[in-house]
Design a protein around this motif. Sequence first.
Motif, short mmCIF file in Angstrom:
data_model
loop_
_atom_site.label_atom_id
_atom_site.label_comp_id
_atom_site.label_asym_id
_atom_site.label_seq_id
_atom_site.Cartn_x
_atom_site.Cartn_y
_atom_site.Cartn_z
N TYR A 57 2.21 2.65 2.56
CA TYR A 57 1.95 2.87 1.19
C TYR A 57 2.91 3.46 0.17
O TYR A 57 3.99 4.15 0.72
CB TYR A 57 0.74 3.84 1.12
CG TYR A 57 -0.53 3.76 1.95
CD1 TYR A 57 -0.87 2.51 1.80
CD2 TYR A 57 -0.75 4.57 3.10
CE1 TYR A 57 -2.27 2.04 2.98
CE2 TYR A 57 -1.85 4.38 3.58
CZ TYR A 57 -2.53 2.98 3.90
OH TYR A 57 -3.62 2.80 4.75
N PRO A 58 3.11 2.79 -1.12
CA PRO A 58 4.07 3.34 -1.96
C PRO A 58 4.05 4.92 -2.31
O PRO A 58 2.81 5.57 -2.08
CB PRO A 58 3.76 2.36 -3.14
CG PRO A 58 2.39 1.96 -3.23
CD PRO A 58 2.13 1.82 -1.90
N GLU A 71 2.72 -1.75 -12.65
CA GLU A 71 3.30 -1.87 -11.33
C GLU A 71 2.38 -1.19 -10.24
O GLU A 71 1.66 -1.54 -9.55
CB GLU A 71 4.71 -1.58 -10.79
CG GLU A 71 5.14 -1.44 -9.48
CD GLU A 71 6.47 -0.96 -9.23
OE1 GLU A 71 6.44 -0.69 -8.04
OE2 GLU A 71 7.32 -0.90 -10.03
N ARG A 72 2.07 0.14 -10.75
CA ARG A 72 1.32 0.72 -10.03
C ARG A 72 -0.20 0.80 -10.06
O ARG A 72 -0.87 1.17 -9.21
CB ARG A 72 1.46 2.52 -10.09
CG ARG A 72 1.52 3.07 -11.48
CD ARG A 72 1.76 4.41 -11.90
NE ARG A 72 2.15 4.79 -13.17
CZ ARG A 72 0.83 5.28 -13.65
NH1 ARG A 72 -0.40 5.24 -13.48
NH2 ARG A 72 0.97 5.64 -15.21
N THR A 74 -1.56 -1.82 -9.66
CA THR A 74 -1.87 -3.01 -8.67
C THR A 74 -2.18 -2.29 -7.10
O THR A 74 -2.34 -2.91 -6.26
CB THR A 74 -0.99 -3.88 -8.42
OG1 THR A 74 0.16 -3.54 -7.88
CG2 THR A 74 -0.69 -4.85 -9.87
N TRP A 75 -1.83 -1.02 -7.20
CA TRP A 75 -1.62 -0.27 -5.72
C TRP A 75 -3.31 -0.21 -5.42
O TRP A 75 -3.85 0.91 -6.10
CB TRP A 75 -1.05 1.02 -5.63
CG TRP A 75 0.70 0.73 -6.02
CD1 TRP A 75 1.15 -0.51 -5.96
CD2 TRP A 75 1.41 1.68 -6.59
NE1 TRP A 75 2.53 -0.27 -6.24
CE2 TRP A 75 2.78 1.31 -6.47
CE3 TRP A 75 1.21 3.19 -6.41
CZ2 TRP A 75 4.06 1.81 -6.88
CZ3 TRP A 75 2.60 4.00 -6.87
CH2 TRP A 75 3.77 3.33 -6.92
N TYR A 77 -3.87 1.62 -2.41
CA TYR A 77 -3.45 3.08 -1.90
C TYR A 77 -2.19 3.49 -2.25
O TYR A 77 -1.11 2.48 -2.41
CB TYR A 77 -3.76 2.76 -0.62
CG TYR A 77 -4.96 2.83 0.23
CD1 TYR A 77 -5.55 4.04 0.58
CD2 TYR A 77 -5.53 1.71 0.45
CE1 TYR A 77 -6.70 3.91 1.13
CE2 TYR A 77 -6.83 1.62 1.26
CZ TYR A 77 -7.46 2.81 1.66
OH TYR A 77 -8.76 2.90 2.05
N TYR A 78 -1.92 4.58 -2.60
CA TYR A 78 -0.67 5.07 -2.88
C TYR A 78 -0.70 6.85 -2.42
O TYR A 78 -1.69 7.40 -2.58
CB TYR A 78 -0.07 4.89 -4.20
CG TYR A 78 -0.75 5.65 -5.41
CD1 TYR A 78 -0.14 6.87 -5.99
CD2 TYR A 78 -1.93 5.22 -5.77
CE1 TYR A 78 -0.90 7.44 -6.73
CE2 TYR A 78 -2.58 6.00 -6.85
CZ TYR A 78 -1.99 7.10 -7.46
OH TYR A 78 -2.56 8.02 -8.37
N ASN A 248 -4.34 7.51 -11.04
CA ASN A 248 -3.52 6.39 -11.32
C ASN A 248 -4.03 5.89 -12.88
O ASN A 248 -4.08 4.69 -13.11
CB ASN A 248 -3.74 5.46 -10.32
CG ASN A 248 -2.60 4.43 -10.37
OD1 ASN A 248 -1.43 4.75 -10.64
ND2 ASN A 248 -2.73 3.49 -9.56
#
Length: 261
Positions: A57-58, A71-72, A74-75, A77-78, A248
Motif C-alpha cells: 500500500y502507498p 493520484e491518491r 484512486t487508492w 487502501y493506503y 482521503n
Amino acid sequence: MNLSDHIALAALAAGKEILKVYENEFTVAYKTDQSPLTLADSKSHDIITQYLEQTPYPVLSEEGRDIPFEERSTWPYYWLVDPLDGTKEFVTRTGEFTVNIALIHQGKPVLGAVYTPVKKWLYIGSEGEGAWKLELQDHQLPENWKEAGQRLPLKLDQERSYTVVGSRSHKSKETDAFIAKLEKKHGQLNFVSMGSSLKICLVVEGTADIYPRLAPTMEWDTAAGDAVARSAGYQVVQYENGDPLLYNKENLLNPWFIVQR
C-alpha cells in the motif's frame, strides 16, 4: 507477519529513534503554518516509511503530504501516518506525543497503532478483531501481545466524576462553551489536559468520557486513534451532523468532532 504486528513494530522503532533526539539538545524549525518541526519528525518518518514500503500500500505522511488528490483518490487502501503527533509537547518536553500509523480503506480507518514513546503505551485497533492497550517495559513487542495487552475498553471505576479530556495547546472559545454545557448537565466535571492523539485513546480506554475537538486538526492527527476507537466499538463523529470522520478528502482538514463513550 500480519499487518497489526508490522505497524506495531514500525511505531516502536520510530519511538526509539524519537527518544534519541528527545533525550538530547535539539533545534526547532518552523513550517509555513508556524507549526514546529524537529529532527525527530524526519527520523520517525524515514523509519516508518521503510517499514510500510514492505507492504503493498502507498503512504501518505504529514512529512510527505504533497501527493496530488488526483493520484491518491484512486487508492483503495493506503497508509496515513503522523510520524510525530504533538510536536509542541515534544518541544516543551511534556512526554505527551505519539507515533500514529493507520490503514485507510475507502475513506475509513480499519487498522491503527498509536505509540507514546515516553510512557511506552501502545494502542492497537483492527477492524473486526478489537483493540488493545499494552504498557511496555521497553520498546519491544511481546510475541503474544494480544494476551499480554489489555482489551479495550478497560474495566475502570465508573463511579468517578464525568471526565472531559481536552488539548493542552489548542483551546478555543467554542470548546469552552461546549464544556460549560456539559457542566450544567453533569455537575462538577473532571478535566484532563493531554496532548496528541492520546486524547482519543483515553476516551476509548475509559479514563475519560468525552473529547470535544472544536478546533482544527488534520486527517493524519486522528486516523490512528480513530481506528483504535472504531475497533473498540466507539465513534469519532463530526460535531455538526454526528457522521463518522471521512478520510482521503481533497482537503485533508478535519471538521470539528466529538469522541465519547
